[in-house]
Write a protein that holds these residues in place. Structure first.
Motif, PDB file in Angstrom:
ATOM      1  N   ILE A 134       1.020  12.235  -3.796  1.00  0.00           N
ATOM      2  CA  ILE A 134       0.667  11.460  -2.605  1.00  0.00           C
ATOM      3  C   ILE A 134       1.910  10.712  -2.127  1.00  0.00           C
ATOM      4  O   ILE A 134       2.409   9.820  -2.811  1.00  0.00           O
ATOM      5  CB  ILE A 134      -0.473  10.467  -2.912  1.00  0.00           C
ATOM      6  CG1 ILE A 134      -1.667  11.205  -3.497  1.00  0.00           C
ATOM      7  CG2 ILE A 134      -0.859   9.684  -1.660  1.00  0.00           C
ATOM      8  CD1 ILE A 134      -2.676  10.305  -4.184  1.00  0.00           C
ATOM      9  N   ASP A 135       2.406  11.072  -0.951  1.00  0.00           N
ATOM     10  CA  ASP A 135       3.629  10.477  -0.423  1.00  0.00           C
ATOM     11  C   ASP A 135       3.276   9.282   0.458  1.00  0.00           C
ATOM     12  O   ASP A 135       3.344   9.347   1.686  1.00  0.00           O
ATOM     13  CB  ASP A 135       4.422  11.518   0.366  1.00  0.00           C
ATOM     14  CG  ASP A 135       5.845  11.061   0.661  1.00  0.00           C
ATOM     15  OD1 ASP A 135       6.042  10.377   1.678  1.00  0.00           O
ATOM     16  OD2 ASP A 135       6.747  11.378  -0.129  1.00  0.00           O
ATOM     17  N   SER A 136       2.870   8.200  -0.182  1.00  0.00           N
ATOM     18  CA  SER A 136       2.546   6.972   0.541  1.00  0.00           C
ATOM     19  C   SER A 136       3.235   5.795  -0.141  1.00  0.00           C
ATOM     20  O   SER A 136       3.459   5.821  -1.357  1.00  0.00           O
ATOM     21  CB  SER A 136       1.035   6.724   0.563  1.00  0.00           C
ATOM     22  OG  SER A 136       0.569   6.352  -0.728  1.00  0.00           O
ATOM     23  N   PRO A 137       3.585   4.756   0.619  1.00  0.00           N
ATOM     24  CA  PRO A 137       4.237   3.589   0.003  1.00  0.00           C
ATOM     25  C   PRO A 137       3.399   2.960  -1.093  1.00  0.00           C
ATOM     26  O   PRO A 137       3.938   2.526  -2.115  1.00  0.00           O
ATOM     27  CB  PRO A 137       4.435   2.633   1.177  1.00  0.00           C
ATOM     28  CG  PRO A 137       4.396   3.492   2.390  1.00  0.00           C
ATOM     29  CD  PRO A 137       3.465   4.615   2.072  1.00  0.00           C
TER      30      PRO A 137
ATOM     31  N   CYS B 132      12.348   5.791 -11.191  1.00  0.00           N
ATOM     32  CA  CYS B 132      12.482   6.323  -9.838  1.00  0.00           C
ATOM     33  C   CYS B 132      11.226   7.145  -9.533  1.00  0.00           C
ATOM     34  O   CYS B 132      10.695   7.829 -10.419  1.00  0.00           O
ATOM     35  CB  CYS B 132      13.724   7.215  -9.727  1.00  0.00           C
ATOM     36  SG  CYS B 132      14.105   7.792  -8.064  1.00  0.00           S
ATOM     37  N   VAL B 133      10.756   7.087  -8.290  1.00  0.00           N
ATOM     38  CA  VAL B 133       9.679   7.956  -7.822  1.00  0.00           C
ATOM     39  C   VAL B 133      10.240   8.800  -6.684  1.00  0.00           C
ATOM     40  O   VAL B 133      10.744   8.275  -5.695  1.00  0.00           O
ATOM     41  CB  VAL B 133       8.445   7.151  -7.379  1.00  0.00           C
ATOM     42  CG1 VAL B 133       7.417   8.065  -6.710  1.00  0.00           C
ATOM     43  CG2 VAL B 133       7.815   6.463  -8.585  1.00  0.00           C
TER      44      VAL B 133
ATOM     45  N   GLN C 272      12.107   7.641   3.193  1.00  0.00           N
ATOM     46  CA  GLN C 272      11.466   6.644   4.056  1.00  0.00           C
ATOM     47  C   GLN C 272      10.270   6.007   3.367  1.00  0.00           C
ATOM     48  O   GLN C 272      10.025   4.809   3.520  1.00  0.00           O
ATOM     49  CB  GLN C 272      11.058   7.276   5.381  1.00  0.00           C
ATOM     50  CG  GLN C 272      12.230   7.624   6.283  1.00  0.00           C
ATOM     51  CD  GLN C 272      11.796   8.191   7.614  1.00  0.00           C
ATOM     52  OE1 GLN C 272      10.945   9.088   7.687  1.00  0.00           O
ATOM     53  NE2 GLN C 272      12.362   7.677   8.687  1.00  0.00           N
ATOM     54  N   THR C 273       9.529   6.806   2.596  1.00  0.00           N
ATOM     55  CA  THR C 273       8.389   6.270   1.857  1.00  0.00           C
ATOM     56  C   THR C 273       8.860   5.300   0.779  1.00  0.00           C
ATOM     57  O   THR C 273       8.266   4.225   0.588  1.00  0.00           O
ATOM     58  CB  THR C 273       7.588   7.415   1.217  1.00  0.00           C
ATOM     59  OG1 THR C 273       7.301   8.405   2.204  1.00  0.00           O
ATOM     60  CG2 THR C 273       6.292   6.903   0.614  1.00  0.00           C
ATOM     61  N   GLN C 274       9.901   5.661   0.065  1.00  0.00           N
ATOM     62  CA  GLN C 274      10.441   4.763  -0.951  1.00  0.00           C
ATOM     63  C   GLN C 274      10.912   3.446  -0.326  1.00  0.00           C
ATOM     64  O   GLN C 274      10.704   2.372  -0.890  1.00  0.00           O
ATOM     65  CB  GLN C 274      11.616   5.425  -1.674  1.00  0.00           C
ATOM     66  CG  GLN C 274      11.252   6.661  -2.492  1.00  0.00           C
ATOM     67  CD  GLN C 274      12.493   7.385  -2.965  1.00  0.00           C
ATOM     68  OE1 GLN C 274      13.158   6.947  -3.904  1.00  0.00           O
ATOM     69  NE2 GLN C 274      12.820   8.492  -2.320  1.00  0.00           N
TER      70      GLN C 274
ATOM     71  N   MET D 104      16.437   2.796  -8.528  1.00  0.00           N
ATOM     72  CA  MET D 104      17.270   3.596  -7.630  1.00  0.00           C
ATOM     73  C   MET D 104      16.380   4.343  -6.658  1.00  0.00           C
ATOM     74  O   MET D 104      15.153   4.379  -6.809  1.00  0.00           O
ATOM     75  CB  MET D 104      18.181   4.554  -8.398  1.00  0.00           C
ATOM     76  CG  MET D 104      17.484   5.481  -9.354  1.00  0.00           C
ATOM     77  SD  MET D 104      18.705   6.462 -10.275  1.00  0.00           S
ATOM     78  CE  MET D 104      17.741   6.908 -11.723  1.00  0.00           C
ATOM     79  N   VAL D 105      17.015   4.942  -5.648  1.00  0.00           N
ATOM     80  CA  VAL D 105      16.279   5.725  -4.668  1.00  0.00           C
ATOM     81  C   VAL D 105      16.700   7.178  -4.769  1.00  0.00           C
ATOM     82  O   VAL D 105      17.793   7.502  -5.251  1.00  0.00           O
ATOM     83  CB  VAL D 105      16.495   5.207  -3.231  1.00  0.00           C
ATOM     84  CG1 VAL D 105      15.735   3.918  -3.019  1.00  0.00           C
ATOM     85  CG2 VAL D 105      17.977   5.027  -2.911  1.00  0.00           C
ATOM     86  N   PHE D 106      15.829   8.053  -4.284  1.00  0.00           N
ATOM     87  CA  PHE D 106      15.999   9.502  -4.425  1.00  0.00           C
ATOM     88  C   PHE D 106      15.963  10.177  -3.061  1.00  0.00           C
ATOM     89  O   PHE D 106      15.255   9.732  -2.156  1.00  0.00           O
ATOM     90  CB  PHE D 106      14.862  10.077  -5.276  1.00  0.00           C
ATOM     91  CG  PHE D 106      14.717  11.566  -5.143  1.00  0.00           C
ATOM     92  CD1 PHE D 106      15.478  12.416  -5.933  1.00  0.00           C
ATOM     93  CD2 PHE D 106      13.845  12.121  -4.208  1.00  0.00           C
ATOM     94  CE1 PHE D 106      15.362  13.796  -5.793  1.00  0.00           C
ATOM     95  CE2 PHE D 106      13.730  13.497  -4.072  1.00  0.00           C
ATOM     96  CZ  PHE D 106      14.489  14.338  -4.868  1.00  0.00           C
TER      97      PHE D 106
END
Length: 452
Positions: A195-198, A222-223, A228-230, A242-244
């Motif tokens: 599920i790509d939601s914040p 990390c997810v 943009q969702t992250q 961190m961000v991916f």
């Protein structure tokens, strides 16, 4: 026009783009794009011609000009001019000989690295055998720090990938505890969400952070949602170390991923201001040969060279980890085990030549002409080449992404066979937990109930 004679036949190559493509080892993706060599003779002819091309010629004849592509601009702007000037007259063949020379160390390679464009690195890769790629990459040590530091010589770090088909936290934790019990997770606890939601990203980040805090685990989380969702999740208070983001080697390819440089710059600023880690390296990038072809954004450039351009872009952001998901896209791009193994070694070498902390998802899809034994072979080769980290999933079978990778115990076995250890801080923690001692894993290893 560049020409040569080979076995009584004349071969000509109209430009560098054609020469680069035909000098590539056989790849089904290049064949699908209609740019591959017709046969082994033409491929060898292209390699012979490419070996005599100077580094200055490659820089002066861009495959994708900087005035029409922002990835090209980043690569060109990143060139260290004094370093380039010192080697501009070298041929690609001479660069290969320098890299492989017994007296050339990782420090020597580091000194010239920022004088190399991504296309130059791709060119020299095409002239190397598999053993060349292992030998050369093994010379290069790249250390990075997020919460902890990885990349030390003699260290084989690992990503724990506890994916779940419906993002249920208890199921994710079951896989994560098994990973930790085998000593896996020192590079990152990294989840691919369904599920790509914040809200979901925040929930998964909080769950992994709770495990890290409860058991005092020296690692990072990390997810792997869209960037943009992250970013939305972080702004809502999610604890992200961190961000991916996945990268492509062309501006058009990145647009297909829904990103551009301005968005990456914004994310970089955000993770440095609001991220939960303490170190300087706060990015996780993934790549893989063939993504540009799949989005019809390859601009007639071969997939190896496009992959190298991904690393030229990644270098700008000083990531903590980068990995090629080498066999994930499918047989349209890498047909069989021979092509997957070759691509994995190429990608690792090219990433290290960009001084990136390079890892690999040693993986394949179920419709490829390969099997787990082939992945064992690639894992061993990459381990010998000094890969920074590998990815572990339960029983080597990702139940969410539906592909085959390396298991937790596979990585533990590679560490044992190759005399590699986890990252130092993580190894110390494993000792405190009774999972590892100076002789390796203890009888308690592999028991996830240690955490329940």
């Amino acid at each position: 026009m560049r020409t040569t004679q080979l076995f009584g036949n004349a071969y000509s190559f109209g430009n560098l783009k054609e020469l680069f493509a035909k000098a590539n080892e056989e790849k089904s993706g290049d064949q699908l794009a209609g740019i591959a060599a017709a046969d082994a003779k033409e491929r060898m002819a292209a390699k012979l011609v490419l070996a005599d091309v100077t580094l200055a010629e490659i820089r002066n004849e861009p495959l994708l000009p900087a005035d029409i592509d922002e990835v090209s601009r980043i690569i060109e702007e990143g060139v260290d001019e004094p370093a380039f000037s010192s080697i501009a007259s070298w041929t690609v063949g001479e660069l290969r000989e320098y890299i492989l020379h017994q007296g050339t160390t990782g420090r020597h390679i580091e000194r010239i690295s920022f004088g190399l464009t991504s296309e130059i690195i791709a060119a020299v890769t095409k002239l190397m055998s598999n053993l060349d790629l292992v030998q050369a990459a093994a010379k290069i040590e790249v250390l990075t720090t997020c919460n902890t530091t990885i990349g030390q010589r003699g260290v084989l770090a690992s990503r724990a990938q506890p994916n779940h088909p419906s993002d249920q936290v208890p199921g994710m934790l079951a896989s994560l505890y098994e990973a930790l019990s085998y000593g896996i997770g020192d590079a990152v606890l990294g989840i691919n969400p369904v599920i790509d939601s914040p809200e979901n990203v925040k929930r998964l980040l909080e769950a992994t952070k709770e495990v890290m805090a409860k058991w005092e685990i020296p690692t990072q989380n990390c997810v792997l949602a869209h960037i943009q969702t992250q970013m939305q999740a972080i702004r809502q208070g999610a604890p992200a170390d961190m961000v991916f983001q996945s990268l492509a080697g062309t501006e058009a390819g990145n647009r297909a991923f829904g990103i551009d440089l301005s968005l990456l710059d914004e994310a970089d600023e955000l993770i440095r201001a609001q991220g939960s880690s303490t170190g300087a390296n706060r990015w996780y990038f993934e790549t893989g040969q063939g993504s540009e072809l799949s989005s019809e954004s390859h601009a007639g450039i071969d997939q190896l060279t496009l992959e190298s351009r991904c690393y030229g872009l990644a270098r700008k952001y000083k990531p903590f980890i980068v990995n090629t998901v080498v066999g994930f896209i499918g047989p349209e791009y890498l047909y069989d085990s021979k092509q997957v193994i070759r691509a994995g070694l190429e990608d690792h070498f090219m990433g290290k030549m960009h001084l990136l902390p390079m890892g690999c998802d040693v993986c394949y899809t179920n419709h490829m002409q390969t099997d787990q034994n082939d992945m064992d072979n690639l894992g061993l080769l990459l381990g010998a080449a000094g890969v920074n980290f590998l990815i572990g999933v339960p029983m080597a079978d990702d139940c969410m992404l539906n592909y085959q990778s390396t298991s937790f115990h596979d990585i533990a076995t590679l560490r044992d066979v190759l005399r590699r250890s986890p990252a130092p801080e993580f190894a110390e923690w494993l000792g405190k937990m009774g999972i590892m001692n100076q002789n390796g894993l203890t009888p308690s290893a592999g028991d996830p109930t240690l955490f329940t």
